[in-house]
Enzyme design. Structure first.
Site, mmCIF file in Angstrom:
data_model
loop_
_atom_site.group_PDB
_atom_site.id
_atom_site.type_symbol
_atom_site.label_atom_id
_atom_site.label_comp_id
_atom_site.label_asym_id
_atom_site.label_seq_id
_atom_site.Cartn_x
_atom_site.Cartn_y
_atom_site.Cartn_z
ATOM 1 N N THR A 1 -8.347 -15.993 46.670
ATOM 2 C CA THR A 1 -7.895 -15.731 48.034
ATOM 3 C C THR A 1 -8.146 -17.001 48.840
ATOM 4 O OG1 THR A 1 -8.009 -14.293 49.968
ATOM 5 C CG2 THR A 1 -10.056 -14.550 48.723
ATOM 6 N N GLU A 2 -7.107 -17.463 49.536
ATOM 7 C CA GLU A 2 -7.114 -18.835 50.042
ATOM 8 C C GLU A 2 -8.142 -19.075 51.141
ATOM 9 O OE1 GLU A 2 -4.477 -16.811 50.027
ATOM 10 O OE2 GLU A 2 -3.304 -16.934 51.878
ATOM 11 N N ASN A 3 -8.713 -17.990 51.684
ATOM 12 C CA ASN A 3 -9.770 -18.211 52.661
ATOM 13 C C ASN A 3 -11.093 -18.584 52.003
ATOM 14 O OD1 ASN A 3 -9.369 -15.402 51.895
ATOM 15 N ND2 ASN A 3 -11.116 -14.948 53.199
ATOM 16 N N SER B 1 -10.136 -24.951 48.679
ATOM 17 C CA SER B 1 -9.267 -23.835 48.352
ATOM 18 C C SER B 1 -7.808 -24.289 48.265
ATOM 19 C CB SER B 1 -9.402 -22.739 49.413
ATOM 20 O OG SER B 1 -8.647 -21.614 49.043
#
Lengths: 236, 231
Positions: free
Chosen positions: B53-55, B95
């Site tokens: 998840t890119e966060n 990320s």
């Protein structure tokens, strides 16, 4: 003996001038330094440029800073989220400017700012509306956009624990923009739930080395944006 | 169109289940918000995927049990999630280095429009009063090795979402590899849209009528037979 402790959020942000550019950590509520933002609202600086992934929710934290009309411009990847009403309203009334940046480009511009790299090429947004006005160049047959670094006068970020030298560890996905914003600001202010003396953090697990941090302030029980919003809280 | 396309063909869960079949064991996968999130429920037995998840999390697990969540452990949709054993947290520049640097094997996204050349529009209607917001979609499609789209075949008004040319602002050019709708699985090839599989009871002609560009008749049908002829 170096000691970067500030006595509280108010003292930590006391010298922020009008017109400052401020990076504010957080992705949604995770990592949002609410107590530092509220102290900035109390402090009164205006005409600010805010660099942050989102624009806050409800009328607390970052959204409250916008609501108080202290912000002239935001540089942001996703200014509308659930319960985000303040920014859309100001934007539609022409009361705030927006520079929309793809999230990874936003992160890399900040990282570049901290690392002394004034510009770089990225494939993100090539051939889209967000490429307008940007220099592009082809490398090995693929198009890339030239993007500039982002730097700031201040960074306000939230960690879990720091030592008095400014070494910081974070909490889970609240890390998000903290480490790179800490690098990219002239004055980096970190609020943490606990402060420890030098030696209290294992050097192997330090995420942000203290060289990137100017002030640390203990906020033992930080508020959560979603809980404040759910309770209908507003600030001030 | 008077037919309600949503009642024909696969359900959303079927679409997600069908897509999940195509993800190789051990893939690093980023799932977008909405229907794409359903894919995680249908990973076949014996396969392990690692969700990004890119966060800032690799090894994302499902939503926490009531009362056990942490407001600072969330996914890109800002919903509370869990971290599985072996998970890792990282900052945003790392990320997106995973994304842009080609380290993520697959992302699954929703779409407003997909064009026959693989162009994707999924971030803005371009309406003047819309609040522009892009998030990480442009970075994802620019860097992830494969991009799968999962979407209803047509809009609520019956307009094709698979089109000759996108009319909405682009997220990326030539980035989509495969599309999963309630009617069919369709590849984006150098020759345009190419049928991979029809959902049960749906004919090629039915899909073609609801697709805004020519559909190549090639691939495996739901009953397992292969069609090599092109229309």
């Amino acid at each position: 003996m170096i000691d970067k402790r500030a006595p509280g959020p108010a003292a930590a942000v006391a010298d922020v001038p009008d017109g400052a550019t401020i990076m504010i950590g957080g992705f949604g509520e995770a990592g949002s330094p609410i107590e530092l933002i509220h102290a900035l609202i109390d402090q009164g600086a205006r005409d600010l440029t805010i660099i942050s992934n989102n624009t806050g929710s409800g009328e607390v934290g970052l959204a409250a800073l916008l609501k108080a009309e202290r912000v002239a411009k935001v540089i942001c990847s996703f200014p509308r989220t659930a319960n985000s009403t303040v920014f859309p309203e100001l934007y539609r009334r022409g009361r705030i400017r927006l520079e929309l940046v793809p999230q990874g480009t936003l992160a890399e511009r900040i990282r570049a700012g901290g690392a002394g790299i004034p510009a770089f090429f990225t494939p993100a947004a090539a051939g889209t509306l967000l490429a307008e006005g940007k220099e592009s160049r082809s490398f090995d047959g693929k198009e890339y956009l030239l993007e500039r670094w982002l730097r700031a006068d201040y960074a306000l970020i939230k960690g879990r624990c720091a030592d008095t030298l400014g070494n910081v560890v974070y909490n889970k996905t609240a890390r998000n923009f903290g480490p790179i914003m800490a690098m990219a600001a002239k004055t980096t202010i970190v609020q943490v739930a606990s402060l420890v003396p030098p030696g209290g953090l294992d050097p192997e697990v330090v995420v942000t080395p203290g060289i990137f941090v100017d002030r640390v302030v203990e906020v033992a029980h930080p508020q959560h944006e979603s809980e404040l919003v759910a309770s209908g809280a507003t600030y001030p | 169109m008077t037919t309600n396309a949503a009642q024909i063909g696969w359900t959303r869960e079927d679409m997600a289940r069908r897509l999940a079949l195509d993800i190789p064991n051990g893939s690093y996968v980023n799932l977008g918000i909405g229907i794409p999130e359903l894919v995680a429920r249908f990973v076949p037995e014996g396969r392990t995927l690692i969700y990004h998840t890119e966060n800032g999390l690799l090894g994302m697990g499902p939503a926490p049990r009531e009362g056990l969540g942490d407001p600072e452990l969330i996914n890109a949709g800002k919903q509370q999630v869990t971290a599985l054993p072996g998970a890792a947290y990282f900052h945003h520049a790392d990320s997106f280095a995973m994304i842009r640097g080609g380290h993520i094997d697959l992302c699954v996204l929703g779409a407003m429009q997909v064009a026959q050349n693989g162009d994707l529009a999924n971030w803005s209607t371009g309406e003047p009063d819309a609040i522009p917001a892009v998030g990480g979609a442009m970075d994802l499609v620019a860097g992830v090795k494969s991009v799968f789209v999962i979407t209803q075949h047509c809009t609520k008004n019956g307009e094709p979402k698979l089109v000759d040319r996108c009319t909405y602002p682009l997220t990326g050019r030539g980035v989509v590899n495969r599309v999963y709708t309630e009617l069919a699985v369709i590849d984006v090839t150098p020759g345009g849209f190419s049928l991979v599989e029809l959902s049960p009871g749906v004919s090629f002609e039915y899909v073609q009528e609801r697709t805004g560009a020519p559909l190549l008749r090639q691939g495996t049908l739901a009953n397992g037979t292969r069609h090599e002829d092109r229309c």
